[in-house]
Design a protein around this motif. Structure first.
Motif, PDB file in Angstrom:
ATOM      1  N   TYR A 147      31.283  -9.921 -38.643  1.00 25.18           N
ATOM      2  CA  TYR A 147      31.404  -8.690 -39.410  1.00 25.18           C
ATOM      3  C   TYR A 147      31.104  -8.907 -40.890  1.00 25.18           C
ATOM      4  N   THR A 151      35.072  -6.826 -44.756  1.00 26.95           N
ATOM      5  CA  THR A 151      35.922  -6.211 -43.738  1.00 26.95           C
ATOM      6  C   THR A 151      36.519  -7.231 -42.769  1.00 26.95           C
ATOM      7  N   THR A 272      39.896   8.172 -42.201  1.00 30.38           N
ATOM      8  CA  THR A 272      39.760   7.667 -43.555  1.00 30.38           C
ATOM      9  C   THR A 272      41.089   7.209 -44.129  1.00 30.38           C
ATOM     10  N   THR A 281      30.556   7.652 -46.809  1.00 32.33           N
ATOM     11  CA  THR A 281      30.013   6.605 -45.950  1.00 32.33           C
ATOM     12  C   THR A 281      30.806   6.605 -44.657  1.00 32.33           C
ATOM     13  N   GLY A 282      30.280   5.905 -43.666  1.00 33.08           N
ATOM     14  CA  GLY A 282      31.036   5.757 -42.435  1.00 33.08           C
ATOM     15  C   GLY A 282      32.221   4.840 -42.647  1.00 33.08           C
ATOM     16  N   ARG A 283      32.936   4.583 -41.595  1.00 34.88           N
ATOM     17  CA  ARG A 283      34.133   3.754 -41.710  1.00 34.88           C
ATOM     18  C   ARG A 283      34.130   2.669 -40.637  1.00 34.88           C
ATOM     19  N   THR A 284      34.526   1.464 -41.033  1.00 38.63           N
ATOM     20  CA  THR A 284      34.739   0.362 -40.106  1.00 38.63           C
ATOM     21  C   THR A 284      36.245   0.145 -39.977  1.00 38.63           C
ATOM     22  N   GLN A 334      32.787   1.065 -34.955  1.00 36.66           N
ATOM     23  CA  GLN A 334      32.233   0.451 -36.152  1.00 36.66           C
ATOM     24  C   GLN A 334      31.046   1.242 -36.687  1.00 36.66           C
ATOM     25  N   GLN A 335      30.746   0.994 -37.952  1.00 34.51           N
ATOM     26  CA  GLN A 335      29.568   1.597 -38.561  1.00 34.51           C
ATOM     27  C   GLN A 335      28.289   0.950 -38.025  1.00 34.51           C
ATOM     28  N   LYS A 336      27.194   1.703 -38.130  1.00 35.76           N
ATOM     29  CA  LYS A 336      25.890   1.148 -37.807  1.00 35.76           C
ATOM     30  C   LYS A 336      25.502   0.117 -38.864  1.00 35.76           C
ATOM     31  N   TYR A 341      29.723  -0.767 -46.174  1.00 37.84           N
ATOM     32  CA  TYR A 341      30.803  -0.919 -45.213  1.00 37.84           C
ATOM     33  C   TYR A 341      32.143  -0.641 -45.891  1.00 37.84           C
ATOM     34  N   SER A 344      38.756   1.066 -42.710  1.00 31.98           N
ATOM     35  CA  SER A 344      39.653   2.222 -42.619  1.00 31.98           C
ATOM     36  C   SER A 344      40.996   1.806 -42.045  1.00 31.98           C
TER      37      SER A 344
END
Length: 462
Positions: A147, A151, A272, A281-284, A334-336, A341, A344
């Protein structure tokens, strides 16, 4: 669970004894609960991650805001409040934390829990509190190296402390209680810190699903009894999280005469972290969920979470044969690849329950719970620490059965929600009950003769 196992569970749970709420309660000699000169409770943290961050910052928040008691189950336990907790030392394996001050490490990556206070001060973390490099052992799963570094864990190249050194540190810092916040699946590492705690004569709060089978728990308890120590465990539940909701719903339905034929609980890392909502942004997932992304790391967690579901049947002598009871520990979303990154600390639990009642009438319940994961755990551990200290001052040794049933998923003795709360209420008033009186050191308790709910270390589906 087989009929034989169910019978063992009920016998070990002490069905021939009156319910805890009907037990005789006796006040024990103790310090004046209003004594302003009560000593600090000195705490060591093993695993300086998100849960540790939320606990320490939350304690500071309540000290600085004494009139705000929202979120505290027990503002006062035997005279101990948030102001008496002092976090004096930490152990970790991450190079961004080892060798640094504890206050600095708590806000280092990959921690992503919300900030409860603007900055961590000496209110609850002395300036001299440091984080030592502990042994890795099985504390890092191989897949965690895949990862993004912000993160996941970043292993320190420093030399780990030995068992003798860890023991000496705990003794030097005059630690009262050790908290085990290691990642799920850290069995060898947990055993290392249990050894250090027992040798240093520290009480223990086991916040992860290790030593959860009855055989392991009894052996562990006997060690703490022999050392004159208390322990709360195992596998912390949240103040109001998926396990609490499942337990309360399952118990309430059974108490209403219903038969619960299906109870499925699914958990996922999603949403979030509070305070980060505007970041586009996305979240991991946080490290807890990333760690459990592979099946070999979450087995014990799966067992522990399902113990919550069937535990309410066990204490009511209600069979689970043929029922669908399943608690999925974690779906790690997970995010792409690419982009920014962002970890969360938010967790979502979905519940699907089917039951039958009066005259065969069918009931269906679906629910969704979204929570800030780490503060939710801090809400129980802040009590578990003080329960250990007060119980020790009363002369109690071994597993605190009421406190464990209230704050943990797999306690040695599963209890009805109200009975567990009764035991905690009594302990907070420094009063003995039938359960705790049997565990007074002067009565020379033996783990094999204390009440246990039979629990294996395998799933019913295996």
């Amino acid at each position: 669970m087989s009929d034989t196992a169910t019978a063992m569970s009920n016998k070990n749970a002490g069905d021939d004894q009156p319910p805890a709420k009907q037990a005789k309660v006796t006040a024990a000699p103790a310090n004046d609960a209003n004594d302003a000169a009560m000593p600090d409770i000195r705490v060591a943290i093993v695993g300086v991650g998100n849960c540790a961050k939320s606990l320490v910052e939350g304690v500071q928040y309540y000290v600085e805001n004494p009139h705000d008691q929202v979120g505290l189950m027990y503002p006062d336990i035997g005279g101990y409040t948030a102001k008496h907790l002092k976090f004096v030392v930490g152990f970790d394996i991450d190079e961004r934390k080892c060798g640094r001050s504890l206050a600095e490490a708590l806000r280092a990556k990959p921690n992503c829990a919300m900030d409860h206070v603007p900055e961590i001060t000496e209110t609850s973390v002395p300036a001299a509190a440091r984080v030592h490099r502990g042994p890795t052992l099985d504390g890092i799963a191989p897949h965690m190296t895949q990862y993004p570094v912000d993160t996941t864990f970043k292993e320190s190249g420093d030399k780990p402390v030995t068992l003798d050194e860890a023991t000496e540190i705990l003794q030097r810092e005059k630690v009262d209680v050790v908290i085990n916040y290691l990642p799920v699946g850290s069995h060898e590492a947990s055993a290392f810190y249990v050894d250090a705690a027992v040798r240093a004569r520290c009480h223990f709060v086991n916040c992860i699903p290790t030593f959860i089978s009855t055989k392991e728990a009894k052996a562990l308890e006997q060690r703490f009894i022999d050392a004159g120590l208390t322990i709360v465990g195992s596998d912390m539940r949240s103040a109001w999280g998926a396990s609490r909701v499942s337990e309360v719903l399952q118990g309430a339905m059974l108490d209403s005469g219903l038969m619960v034929t299906q109870h499925i609980q699914m958990n996922m890392a999603a949403g979030t972290t509070q305070g980060h909502e505007t970041q586009r942004t996305g979240r991991t997932a946080n490290t807890d969920f990333l760690n459990m992304a592979k099946q070999d790391r979450l087995h014990s967690k799966h067992v522990s979470k399902e113990n919550v579901l069937k535990g309410q049947n066990v204490v009511r002598d209600t069979s689970t044969a043929g029922m669908t009871l399943f608690a999925g520990p974690s779906l790690t979303v997970q995010q792409k690849p690419g982009g920014t990154y962002l970890g969360s600390d938010n967790k979502v639990a979905n519940f699907d329950i089917v039951a039958y009642g009066f005259g065969g009438a069918r009931y269906e319940l679906t629910a969704r719970l979204s929570v800030q994961d780490s503060p939710n755990s801090g809400g129980v551990v802040v009590s578990a620490i003080r329960f250990c200290k007060v119980a020790a001052e009363l002369g109690i040794v071994g597993f605190l059965r009421g406190a464990s049933a209230w704050t943990q998923k797999t306690p040695p003795l599963q209890m009805r929600t109200g009975d567990a709360k009764f035991e905690c209420d009594a302990l907070s008033r420094r009063q003995l009950t039938d359960l705790t009186r049997a565990q007074l050191k002067e009565n020379t308790p033996v783990a094999d003769t204390l009440p246990y709910t039979f629990q294996s270390d395998t799933l019913d589906y295996e």
